[in-house]
Design a protein around this motif. Structure first.
Motif, PDB file in Angstrom:
ATOM      1  N   PHE A 180       0.702  -0.978   0.009  1.00  0.00           N
ATOM      2  CA  PHE A 180       0.211  -0.120   0.138  1.00  0.00           C
ATOM      3  C   PHE A 180       0.870   1.151  -0.105  1.00  0.00           C
ATOM      4  CE2 PHE A 180      -1.420   3.381   2.452  1.00  0.00           C
ATOM      5  CZ  PHE A 180      -2.596   3.845   1.703  1.00  0.00           C
ATOM      6  N   ILE A 181       0.704   2.170  -0.948  1.00  0.00           N
ATOM      7  CA  ILE A 181       1.455   3.346  -0.996  1.00  0.00           C
ATOM      8  C   ILE A 181       0.757   4.478  -0.736  1.00  0.00           C
ATOM      9  CG2 ILE A 181       3.258   4.726  -2.485  1.00  0.00           C
ATOM     10  CD1 ILE A 181       3.711   1.880  -3.976  1.00  0.00           C
ATOM     11  N   GLY A 182       0.959   5.370  -0.037  1.00  0.00           N
ATOM     12  CA  GLY A 182       0.237   6.652   0.468  1.00  0.00           C
ATOM     13  C   GLY A 182       0.793   7.898  -0.487  1.00  0.00           C
ATOM     14  N   ASP A 183       0.019   8.918  -0.468  1.00  0.00           N
ATOM     15  CA  ASP A 183       0.771  10.150  -1.321  1.00  0.00           C
ATOM     16  C   ASP A 183       1.579  10.573  -0.879  1.00  0.00           C
ATOM     17  OD1 ASP A 183      -1.490   9.762  -3.012  1.00  0.00           O
ATOM     18  OD2 ASP A 183      -2.849  11.094  -1.926  1.00  0.00           O
ATOM     19  N   TRP A 184       2.436  11.365  -1.393  1.00  0.00           N
ATOM     20  CA  TRP A 184       3.818  11.966  -0.834  1.00  0.00           C
ATOM     21  C   TRP A 184       3.199  13.443   0.096  1.00  0.00           C
ATOM     22  CZ3 TRP A 184       8.286  10.161  -0.699  1.00  0.00           C
ATOM     23  CH2 TRP A 184       8.781   9.363  -1.642  1.00  0.00           C
ATOM     24  N   LEU A 185       4.043  13.288   1.267  1.00  0.00           N
ATOM     25  CA  LEU A 185       3.681  14.483   2.169  1.00  0.00           C
ATOM     26  C   LEU A 185       4.145  15.806   1.702  1.00  0.00           C
ATOM     27  CD1 LEU A 185       3.675  13.072   5.551  1.00  0.00           C
ATOM     28  CD2 LEU A 185       1.729  13.278   4.151  1.00  0.00           C
ATOM     29  N   GLU A 186       4.143  17.040   2.011  1.00  0.00           N
ATOM     30  CA  GLU A 186       4.655  18.385   1.493  1.00  0.00           C
ATOM     31  C   GLU A 186       6.314  18.218   2.011  1.00  0.00           C
ATOM     32  OE1 GLU A 186       4.243  23.084   2.223  1.00  0.00           O
ATOM     33  OE2 GLU A 186       2.755  21.413   3.181  1.00  0.00           O
ATOM     34  N   CYS A 187       6.991  18.678   1.062  1.00  0.00           N
ATOM     35  CA  CYS A 187       8.347  18.781   1.175  1.00  0.00           C
ATOM     36  C   CYS A 187       8.698  19.603   2.532  1.00  0.00           C
ATOM     37  CB  CYS A 187       8.952  19.374  -0.046  1.00  0.00           C
ATOM     38  SG  CYS A 187      10.694  19.419  -0.008  1.00  0.00           S
TER      39      CYS A 187
ATOM     40  N   LYS B   6      10.971   7.835   1.510  1.00  0.00           N
ATOM     41  CA  LYS B   6      11.453   9.210   1.343  1.00  0.00           C
ATOM     42  C   LYS B   6      12.311   9.559  -0.013  1.00  0.00           C
ATOM     43  CE  LYS B   6      15.389   8.501   4.795  1.00  0.00           C
ATOM     44  NZ  LYS B   6      15.500   9.233   6.019  1.00  0.00           N
ATOM     45  N   GLU B   7      12.411  10.853  -0.127  1.00  0.00           N
ATOM     46  CA  GLU B   7      13.188  11.310  -1.191  1.00  0.00           C
ATOM     47  C   GLU B   7      13.351  12.567  -1.189  1.00  0.00           C
ATOM     48  OE1 GLU B   7      11.079  10.398  -4.933  1.00  0.00           O
ATOM     49  OE2 GLU B   7       9.796  12.130  -4.613  1.00  0.00           O
ATOM     50  N   PRO B   8      14.668  13.267  -1.718  1.00  0.00           N
ATOM     51  CA  PRO B   8      14.855  14.761  -1.779  1.00  0.00           C
ATOM     52  C   PRO B   8      13.772  15.524  -2.608  1.00  0.00           C
ATOM     53  CG  PRO B   8      16.814  13.341  -2.458  1.00  0.00           C
ATOM     54  CD  PRO B   8      15.587  12.247  -2.463  1.00  0.00           C
ATOM     55  N   CYS B   9      13.609  16.502  -2.195  1.00  0.00           N
ATOM     56  CA  CYS B   9      12.694  17.457  -2.972  1.00  0.00           C
ATOM     57  C   CYS B   9      13.376  19.050  -2.706  1.00  0.00           C
ATOM     58  CB  CYS B   9      11.360  17.446  -2.360  1.00  0.00           C
ATOM     59  SG  CYS B   9      11.176  17.582  -0.744  1.00  0.00           S
ATOM     60  N   ASN B  10      12.636  19.793  -3.924  1.00  0.00           N
ATOM     61  CA  ASN B  10      12.903  21.349  -3.934  1.00  0.00           C
ATOM     62  C   ASN B  10      14.364  21.538  -3.474  1.00  0.00           C
ATOM     63  OD1 ASN B  10      10.371  21.626  -4.210  1.00  0.00           O
ATOM     64  ND2 ASN B  10       9.801  22.205  -1.828  1.00  0.00           N
ATOM     65  N   ASN B  11      15.301  20.940  -4.353  1.00  0.00           N
ATOM     66  CA  ASN B  11      16.730  21.206  -4.444  1.00  0.00           C
ATOM     67  C   ASN B  11      17.276  22.509  -5.033  1.00  0.00           C
ATOM     68  OD1 ASN B  11      17.160  18.602  -3.104  1.00  0.00           O
ATOM     69  ND2 ASN B  11      16.967  17.716  -5.248  1.00  0.00           N
ATOM     70  N   GLN B  12      16.252  23.231  -5.671  1.00  0.00           N
ATOM     71  CA  GLN B  12      16.794  24.668  -6.019  1.00  0.00           C
ATOM     72  C   GLN B  12      17.201  25.504  -5.111  1.00  0.00           C
ATOM     73  OE1 GLN B  12      13.934  23.526  -5.742  1.00  0.00           O
ATOM     74  NE2 GLN B  12      12.391  25.048  -5.029  1.00  0.00           N
ATOM     75  N   SER B  13      18.224  26.237  -5.244  1.00  0.00           N
ATOM     76  CA  SER B  13      18.542  27.412  -4.568  1.00  0.00           C
ATOM     77  C   SER B  13      17.788  28.418  -3.812  1.00  0.00           C
ATOM     78  CB  SER B  13      19.880  28.072  -5.018  1.00  0.00           C
ATOM     79  OG  SER B  13      21.015  27.097  -5.200  1.00  0.00           O
TER      80      SER B  13
END
Length: 310
Positions: A97-104, A144-151
């Motif tokens: 079962f895979i849920g939705d990604w939460l906010e970064c 989990k995964e990285p997100c919003n990597n922009q400066s």
């Protein structure tokens, strides 16, 4: 003869051909048919259940080409019952079962986002159980995964406020506001940060009411008499708490600016032929002239030069 397609329980039954009727060709007779079982099972497995159900359909077929026709061409009394049986009785396999990604966690400069990943198995129409991750045989999805990597853009950074000045009454506090990089390692020109979000660099403050103006006295001057009784003078000023001259000091508590003094007399008298001069080089001789004390012999002697012609 009825053809059974894959039936587990094949049942074949026949309907007699209708007797020939005079005056009619065979082709004009009503379609003769017999009811038979369509033996292919229809798997209708219920969602999220241990078992499903397979049902048999009974259809009416032509005798000549075995095509399906409407049921009213077959004898309804000879129609076999529709059978059904359980199918897929083995337990459903576990699945992820895979849920939705939460906010970064951050809007920029690299954050992390997470989601729920569970190994579950369905045990009923509306029931399921959660298993250990090892219960699911396929590769476990990432949680989990990285997100919003922009400066991040430059931002305002405010330093600490200064002390309130002045020390009493209404005043101001000041501070320095810099345009910095998001990691605070670089300082940019102020134009690179949004002016509308710049924090204030000055605010009003107050440390309470200021003390009222007060009288401030100077040191006493020399005695005006070199022999006997004389006068001493001093300055008396009304000053504010900042040291500025003020006129708000109460006169009732003003300290005296003159007092009596006495000097020891020498045995040698002063010669009348001595040059006329002020005996004491202090500020009180102008005051003697100002307050019209030159008419007095004592002050006229002590401030001879100042009192000349008066």
């Amino acid at each position: 003869m009825c053809v059974i397609h894959g039936c587990l329980f094949p049942t074949i039954y026949s309907i007699p051909n209708p007797p020939p009727s005079s005056g009619h060709q065979c082709n004009s007779l009503p379609l003769a048919g017999r009811a038979g079982q369509l033996a292919s099972f229809k798997a209708n497995t219920l969602a999220a259940a241990w078992t499903g159900v397979q049902r048999q359909e009974v259809v009416c077929k032509r005798l000549d080409d075995n095509s399906i026709v409407q049921n009213n061409y077959c004898d309804p009394d000879s129609k076999p019952p529709e059978n059904q049986r359980a199918c897929n009785t083995e337990p459903c396999p576990p699945e992820w079962f895979i849920g939705d990604w939460l906010e970064c966690s951050k809007t920029c400069d690299g954050g992390m986002r997470t989601r729920a990943v569970l190994c579950i198995r369905k045990i009923g129409p509306s029931e399921e159980e959660t298993l250990d991750y090892s219960g699911c045989l396929t590769h476990r999805p990432v949680e989990k995964e990285p997100c919003n990597n922009q400066s991040c853009p430059p931002q305002w950074v405010a330093l600490d406020w200064s002390e309130c000045t002045p020390k009493c009454g209404p005043g101001f506090k000041h501070r320095i506001v810099l345009c910095k990089s998001s990691d605070l390692s670089k300082t940019f020109p102020a134009a690179q940060c949004p002016e509308e979000s710049k924090p204030p660099v000055r605010i009003r403050c107050s440390l309470g009411r200021c003390p009222p103006p007060h009288w401030v006295t100077g040191d006493w001057g020399q005695c005006s008499a070199q022999c006997g009784l004389g006068q001493q003078m001093r300055t008396v000023q009304c000053l504010s708490y900042t040291g500025q001259a003020s006129s708000d000091c109460p006169e009732t508590v003003r300290p005296p600016s003159m007092q009596q003094c006495e000097s020891k007399c020498d045995s040698t008298p002063i010669s009348n032929t001595e040059e006329c001069k002020d005996v004491n080089k202090v500020a009180y001789c102008p005051l003697v002239l100002k307050f019209k004390f030159c008419s007095r012999a004592y002050f006229r002697q002590m401030c001879c030069k100042t009192c000349q012609g008066h």
